[in-house]
Design a protein around this motif. Sequence first.
Motif, PDB file in Angstrom:
ATOM      1  N   PHE A 119       0.835  -1.204   0.000  1.00  0.00           N
ATOM      2  CA  PHE A 119       0.000   0.000   0.000  1.00  0.00           C
ATOM      3  C   PHE A 119       0.869   1.254   0.000  1.00  0.00           C
ATOM      4  N   ILE A 183      -5.706 -11.295  -4.419  1.00  0.00           N
ATOM      5  CA  ILE A 183      -5.196 -10.380  -3.393  1.00  0.00           C
ATOM      6  C   ILE A 183      -4.495  -9.182  -4.033  1.00  0.00           C
ATOM      7  N   GLY A 185      -5.000  -8.048  -6.886  1.00  0.00           N
ATOM      8  CA  GLY A 185      -6.044  -7.250  -7.513  1.00  0.00           C
ATOM      9  C   GLY A 185      -6.684  -6.299  -6.519  1.00  0.00           C
ATOM     10  N   ALA A 186      -7.055  -6.830  -5.376  1.00  0.00           N
ATOM     11  CA  ALA A 186      -7.690  -6.009  -4.338  1.00  0.00           C
ATOM     12  C   ALA A 186      -6.778  -4.844  -3.948  1.00  0.00           C
ATOM     13  N   LEU A 187      -5.489  -5.126  -3.815  1.00  0.00           N
ATOM     14  CA  LEU A 187      -4.542  -4.086  -3.421  1.00  0.00           C
ATOM     15  C   LEU A 187      -4.309  -3.103  -4.566  1.00  0.00           C
ATOM     16  N   ASN A 188      -4.003  -3.628  -5.743  1.00  0.00           N
ATOM     17  CA  ASN A 188      -3.645  -2.758  -6.869  1.00  0.00           C
ATOM     18  C   ASN A 188      -4.788  -1.833  -7.285  1.00  0.00           C
ATOM     19  N   TRP A 189      -5.993  -2.329  -7.175  1.00  0.00           N
ATOM     20  CA  TRP A 189      -7.135  -1.517  -7.571  1.00  0.00           C
ATOM     21  C   TRP A 189      -7.303  -0.281  -6.695  1.00  0.00           C
ATOM     22  N   ALA A 209      -7.853  -5.271   4.770  1.00  0.00           N
ATOM     23  CA  ALA A 209      -7.388  -6.303   3.837  1.00  0.00           C
ATOM     24  C   ALA A 209      -7.068  -7.599   4.579  1.00  0.00           C
TER      25      ALA A 209
END
Lengths: 218, 218
Positions: A119, A183, A185-189, A209
């Motif tokens: 992050f 995972i 994806g969730a972070l990068n988005w 997260a």
Amino acid sequence: MDLATARSPVPAKRPRGRPRKTLGERDDGNRRRALIVGAAKLFRRKGFAATSTRDIAAAAGMQSGSPFYHFKSKQALLYAVMDEGMRSAMERQGQALQQAARETLDAAGQLRVLVRNHFEVLLGAGSDFIPVMLYEARSITPRQRASLAALQSAYEAPWEPVLQALRTAGRLKAEVKLARLLIFGALNWSAQWFDNRKGATLDELTEAALGLFIGESP
Amino acid sequence: MDLATARSPVPAKRPRGRPRKTLGERDDGNRRRALIVGAAKLFRRKGFAATSTRDIAAAAGMQSGSPFYHFKSKQALLYAVMDEGMRSAMERQGQALQQAARETLDAAGQLRVLVRNHFEVLLGAGSDFIPVMLYEARSITPRQRASLAALQSAYEAPWEPVLQALRTAGRLKAEVKLARLLIFGALNWSAQWFDNRKGATLDELTEAALGLFIGESP
DNA sequence: CCTACCGATCGGTAGG
DNA sequence: CCTACCGATCGGTAGG
């Protein structure tokens, strides 16, 4: 015999262009760096194709043709942004992991460190490099893409044993390979919606997260 | 008096350009639709800024100036792609939810239906519209963006009570608001890496996601 | 919808 | 690094 030769008794070898600062502090690197930083910001805000090399030159206080003294093409500049972004991210992650090793954290704690650092890399101050690398991949050559993919693999490598351990311990309830993709994806988005000036902090994001992925509460 | 008038005894009112098919079947809508479909494919593969209106015209079998007969600007065409994508996605989701209602599923089952449908919309055959809408948002005007945001809110609305129920039941271990953002990120990012021809199926993907988010195994 | 076209902009280069 | 420039391409339009 031209005028310059006629006027100067000194043999030749006089450097072209603006004189360098004599004492170290290579202005050269600074100018190149200014281009990379400016390009990263513009590429992120407007996208690669919609950013002109004139925009980039202006951001670095140069004239329109000057970026090509430092980079052979606009694409080479994009690649430089991505490459530097990846190397910097890996450097940061390496240090975060060293710190974690000293504290002998369990797998959940290690995942927290990795997520928190990701992050930071993605959303921290002045971090346009990784978003550009994530969202402009189609604008580089296959060869360049392959080079970056190697760096990405190295970056993701330390995540694997951590996720594997959580999977074995029954904390992660999905196949490791797919879990890793989801995972990231969730972070990068988050680069799409996160706003530094309002909403959650990076710590809160990290805890959300961890909770979502492995049911871990702070 | 020009030649056309001189030759023709018929008053006027003759339609310009290529004659229409007389019996319904408005060729008009087909041509417009061909532009939207072709544009969606190109916008997804190369990005909005890197796609020329000439590319789009050629994809629809037209000459370079013809797209502007159907759309007033390249940007209007992009917006049409996004708008149609969102409306189609909402239509699909509505039907999936109706089907689910007949089966009286629990919250986990409802989330599975929503996730599965979202993967379908995102990765199913011929679905370039939503990826374009997700990844080219910066290329439309603020006003257009606001219109699409309203559609997106409507699309996401049915997810809220489902996530809330799972949260209350202790199945979802993260704040609902952040969880929703992270979940959509995990799903949306799949448009970057999913390959129809190899790897997991949409069903496997759905189960991995359910396992990751709420520890649900099939 | 096609033909023919325009003005603007763009990436890149030669020469200094 | 700047100056001056080139060829190509682009979005868009007038007129039919």
